[in-house]
Design an enzyme around this catalytic site. Structure first.
Site, PDB file in Angstrom:
ATOM      1  N   HIS A 122      23.878   1.668  11.482  1.00 13.71           N
ATOM      2  CA  HIS A 122      25.040   2.540  11.649  1.00 13.71           C
ATOM      3  C   HIS A 122      25.795   2.126  12.907  1.00 13.71           C
ATOM      4  O   HIS A 122      25.194   1.633  13.863  1.00 13.71           O
ATOM      5  CB  HIS A 122      24.615   4.007  11.777  1.00 13.71           C
ATOM      6  CG  HIS A 122      23.932   4.529  10.548  1.00 13.71           C
ATOM      7  ND1 HIS A 122      24.619   5.048   9.483  1.00 13.71           N
ATOM      8  CD2 HIS A 122      22.615   4.596  10.223  1.00 13.71           C
ATOM      9  CE1 HIS A 122      23.758   5.423   8.548  1.00 13.71           C
ATOM     10  NE2 HIS A 122      22.534   5.155   8.972  1.00 13.71           N
TER      11      HIS A 122
ATOM     12  N   THR B 107      11.918  -6.274  15.887  1.00 14.58           N
ATOM     13  CA  THR B 107      13.347  -6.237  16.188  1.00 14.58           C
ATOM     14  C   THR B 107      13.972  -7.621  16.275  1.00 14.58           C
ATOM     15  O   THR B 107      15.203  -7.735  16.288  1.00 14.58           O
ATOM     16  CB  THR B 107      13.593  -5.503  17.520  1.00 14.58           C
ATOM     17  OG1 THR B 107      12.913  -6.209  18.571  1.00 14.58           O
ATOM     18  CG2 THR B 107      13.082  -4.072  17.457  1.00 14.58           C
ATOM     19  N   LYS B 108      13.136  -8.679  16.331  1.00 14.83           N
ATOM     20  CA  LYS B 108      13.634 -10.049  16.456  1.00 14.83           C
ATOM     21  C   LYS B 108      12.878 -10.955  15.495  1.00 14.83           C
ATOM     22  O   LYS B 108      11.789 -10.608  15.028  1.00 14.83           O
ATOM     23  CB  LYS B 108      13.465 -10.555  17.889  1.00 14.83           C
ATOM     24  CG  LYS B 108      14.303  -9.793  18.911  1.00 14.83           C
ATOM     25  CD  LYS B 108      14.120 -10.374  20.307  1.00 14.83           C
ATOM     26  CE  LYS B 108      14.981  -9.621  21.321  1.00 14.83           C
ATOM     27  NZ  LYS B 108      14.813 -10.156  22.691  1.00 14.83           N
TER      28      LYS B 108
ATOM     29  N   ARG C  47       6.064  -8.727  19.539  1.00 18.26           N
ATOM     30  CA  ARG C  47       6.149 -10.016  20.233  1.00 18.26           C
ATOM     31  C   ARG C  47       4.986 -10.890  19.787  1.00 18.26           C
ATOM     32  O   ARG C  47       3.973 -10.398  19.264  1.00 18.26           O
ATOM     33  CB  ARG C  47       6.110  -9.825  21.746  1.00 18.26           C
ATOM     34  CG  ARG C  47       4.853  -9.156  22.254  1.00 18.26           C
ATOM     35  CD  ARG C  47       4.910  -8.895  23.745  1.00 18.26           C
ATOM     36  NE  ARG C  47       3.703  -8.238  24.220  1.00 18.26           N
ATOM     37  CZ  ARG C  47       2.581  -8.860  24.554  1.00 18.26           C
ATOM     38  NH1 ARG C  47       2.518 -10.185  24.459  1.00 18.26           N
ATOM     39  NH2 ARG C  47       1.528  -8.194  24.972  1.00 18.26           N
TER      40      ARG C  47
ATOM     41  N   ASN D 299       0.837  -1.190   0.000  1.00 12.59           N
ATOM     42  CA  ASN D 299       0.000   0.000   0.000  1.00 12.59           C
ATOM     43  C   ASN D 299       0.880   1.251   0.000  1.00 12.59           C
ATOM     44  O   ASN D 299       2.099   1.174  -0.043  1.00 12.59           O
ATOM     45  CB  ASN D 299      -0.937  -0.046   1.212  1.00 12.59           C
ATOM     46  CG  ASN D 299      -2.288   0.577   0.926  1.00 12.59           C
ATOM     47  OD1 ASN D 299      -2.375   1.623   0.284  1.00 12.59           O
ATOM     48  ND2 ASN D 299      -3.344  -0.059   1.394  1.00 12.59           N
TER      49      ASN D 299
ATOM     50  N   GLY E  82      -0.249  -1.741   8.698  1.00 17.48           N
ATOM     51  CA  GLY E  82       0.225  -0.396   8.412  1.00 17.48           C
ATOM     52  C   GLY E  82       1.085   0.200   9.514  1.00 17.48           C
ATOM     53  O   GLY E  82       0.944  -0.119  10.688  1.00 17.48           O
TER      54      GLY E  82
END
Length: 206
Positions: free
Chosen positions: A113, A162-163, A177, A83, A139
């Site tokens: 970084h 993040t995992k 999670r 989308n 979204g």
């Protein structure tokens, strides 16, 4: 190794070399042309996307505007849909499976970084992202560098992944999670609704 090879290998690199600057200019040109198309130019949109990405299925649909770093590090399976306002920062490879759906403003980041400010002022790094088949990403979600998302996963809107996420789960949140598994009861419920939909569209028997 040159900077492009280092970048794809997840090592420290500089984005200022001539090869990567040329790749970036190519991406900017193709995305500019794509984002300037109209809804009547579906064939041209397909042509530009297939020129931009490393590989795609026969069917893909991305709502403009779309942005990416290079495009040539993005591999997309059959039946992909994104989308509005999708961003993919592909300094490392991004592999997206078949029948994957992105809600609006989904961002996939392979770019990272160094934590040290002195090194960060000179060099960059990244980690690849892999998304399996039949995944729906809600979204305003962000998929971070190095993440692997399994097959048949639902990522709730506004998540920050993040995992790694395993197969067949609903996951959401910041950080993202697992909320619950996707079950046989889910499959039966949604297939029943689909069957009812189809039955309502069928013409009556004479």
């Amino acid at each position: 190794m040159n900077d492009k090879a280092r970048m794809l290998a997840g090592k420290l690199y500089s984005s200022l070399g001539p090869e990567l600057r040329a790749d970036a200019r190519r991406s900017r040109r193709l995305t500019r042309l794509f984002n300037a198309t109209t809804e009547e130019q579906q064939e041209e949109r397909q042509r530009l996307l297939k020129a931009l990405f490393a590989a795609t299925g026969e069917r893909l649909y991305i709502e403009p505007p779309f942005r990416c770093d290079y495009g040539g590090n993005i591999f997309i399976g059959e039946g992909f849909y994104a989308n509005f306002d999708c961003i993919i920062l592909d300094v490392c490879r991004v592999r997206i499976g078949e029948r994957v759906l992105f809600g609006p403003r989904v961002c996939v980041y392979t770019a990272s970084h160094p934590i040290d400010a002195g090194v960060r002022a000179e060099l960059e790094c990244g980690k690849p992202v892999t998304i399996g088949d039949d995944v729906w990403v809600g979204g305003n979600s962000v998929i971070n560098p190095g993440v692997r998302i399994g097959n048949r996963v639902v990522i709730g809107a506004g998540s920050v992944v993040t995992k790694d996420i395993p197969d067949d789960v609903v996951a959401a949140g910041n950080p993202c999670r697992i909320i619950r598994p996707i079950t046989e009861e889910d499959r039966q419920y949604w297939q029943q609704l689909r069957d009812e939909y189809r039955a309502e569209l069928e013409p009556p028997v004479a």
